[in-house]
Write an enzyme that holds these catalytic residues in place. Structure first.
Site, PDB file in Angstrom:
ATOM      1  NE  ARG A   1      -2.650   1.564  -1.159  1.00 17.13           N
ATOM      2  CZ  ARG A   1      -3.018   1.097  -2.335  1.00 17.13           C
ATOM      3  NH1 ARG A   1      -3.738   0.006  -2.432  1.00 17.13           N
ATOM      4  NH2 ARG A   1      -2.657   1.698  -3.434  1.00 17.13           N
TER       5      ARG A   1
ATOM      6  CE  LYS B   1      -1.296  28.121  -4.050  1.00 17.95           C
ATOM      7  NZ  LYS B   1      -2.319  28.692  -4.969  1.00 17.95           N
TER       8      LYS B   1
ATOM      9  CE  LYS C   1       2.126  34.376  -2.702  1.00 14.58           C
ATOM     10  NZ  LYS C   1       2.295  34.039  -4.139  1.00 14.58           N
TER      11      LYS C   1
ATOM     12  CD  GLU D   1       1.220  37.316  -6.119  1.00 18.78           C
ATOM     13  OE1 GLU D   1       1.356  36.093  -6.147  1.00 18.78           O
ATOM     14  OE2 GLU D   1       0.520  37.911  -5.265  1.00 18.78           O
TER      15      GLU D   1
ATOM     16  CG  ASP E   1      -1.551  36.109  -8.970  1.00 23.95           C
ATOM     17  OD1 ASP E   1      -1.449  34.942  -9.399  1.00 23.95           O
ATOM     18  OD2 ASP E   1      -2.260  36.395  -7.984  1.00 23.95           O
TER      19      ASP E   1
END
Length: 323
Positions: A119, A154, A186, A219, A240
């Site tokens: 598994r 992410k 950002k 960004e 973005d």
């Protein structure tokens, strides 16, 4: 002891993909050991009560659908860490395509051990191959342009090193691997730094504090921010959630003064149009956070006898992995 065996060469991918930079083996082993400890903390109760201790088995990893391989070495490491006496034969290399019905690997030895490692080994192989397959689809869609396809941070906690490797197997590139690798300002950072000349000054001051090898990316979410960031002399400007028309305008105004990255809601349906705007990089979190694991199965050969080399190939406590 490792024996090298080259299986048949699959069809060439639609784009040229270099051999992916590997993950250090110690990193792979740490991840696999943690996964095995979670899944099998004190022994496989089912195998121990159903299967005789001396029962042997041969099992094949069979693809139920086509894809791009990634994690075959991880699969082998999982099996060998489950039982060093197991033998694993790999039929192809990571980064290579396969068809439905293809055998990707074969494991032989103790039946209890094969099923105890199944598994975790499959979970990792299925997920990594799913990432590589999706990445290759993005790369194919952007073919003919200069745009690189890149991942983001992410990723699944604890699996980042393997998931970034899977992106490389699919022909993609990696963004910064952690908060420590590069400066990336950002929208929430910029909200605290002001606008216009004030923002330019803040970014220049930050740049002055950095070593000359440190990459600086900023960004922005609108063309109205572009001049202030461009005047700061940063290395990459991320546009973005820009429309294709605004990306074209952004590329024109930046005019080679910085790398141009497009990001935000990038999909297989939109990536070709975004790549055609002239951006240098297209980053997508979907490569890792929204991927579907490929359908791969481990099938025990009914009536098959275990390989007689399993015992003789086990040397100094190390299982045999044939690639």
């Amino acid at each position: 002891m490792t024996t090298v065996h080259h299986g048949p060469t699959p069809a060439a991918p639609s784009v040229a993909v270099t051999e992916p930079m590997p993950v250090p083996q110690r990193v792979v082993e740490n991840i696999v050991e943690a996964a095995l400890a979670e899944d099998n903390p004190t022994g496989d109760l089912t195998g121990n009560v159903l299967l005789p201790a001396d029962a042997t088995a041969i099992a094949d990893v069979i693809a139920r659908e086509p894809g791009i391989a990634s994690g075959l070495g991880v699969f082998a490491t999982t099996m060998v860490l489950t039982d060093p006496a197991l033998t694993v034969d790999l039929a192809l290399a990571d980064g290579q395509p396969f068809a439905a019905g293809d055998v990707l690997a074969t494991v032989s030895g103790s039946a209890r051990s094969v099923l105890a490692g199944e598994r975790v080994a499959l979970n990792l192989l299925q997920r990594l191959s799913g990432i590589a397959t999706l990445t290759r689809a993005f790369v194919d869609a952007a073919a003919g342009t200069a745009a690189r396809i890149a991942d983001t941070r992410k990723t699944t906690p604890g699996l980042r090193a393997l998931e970034r490797y899977a992106v490389r197997c699919g022909g993609g590139h990696n963004h910064r691997g952690s908060l420590s690798e590069a400066v990336m300002a950002k929208d929430n950072h910029l909200a605290l730094l002001g606008t216009g000349a004030e923002l330019t000054a803040a970014l220049r001051a930050a740049r002055a504090r950095l070593g000359h090898t440190v990459h600086f990316e900023v960004e922005i979410d609108g063309l109205d921010q572009l001049d202030a960031v461009l005047n700061a002399g940063v290395d990459t400007i991320m546009l973005d959630n820009f429309t294709p028309a605004d990306l074209i305008e952004g590329v024109r105004r930046i005019n080679g003064a910085a790398y141009v990255e497009a990001s935000g809601n990038v999909t297989l349906e939109t990536v070709a149009e975004l790549a055609a705007t002239g951006v240098d990089v297209i980053s997508s979190g979907a490569l890792t956070h929204s991927v579907r694991s490929l359908d791969l199965g481990l099938d025990v050969r009914i009536g098959g006898a275990a390989a007689t080399t399993a015992a003789t190939d086990a040397v100094a406590g190390q299982g045999t992995v044939r690639t």
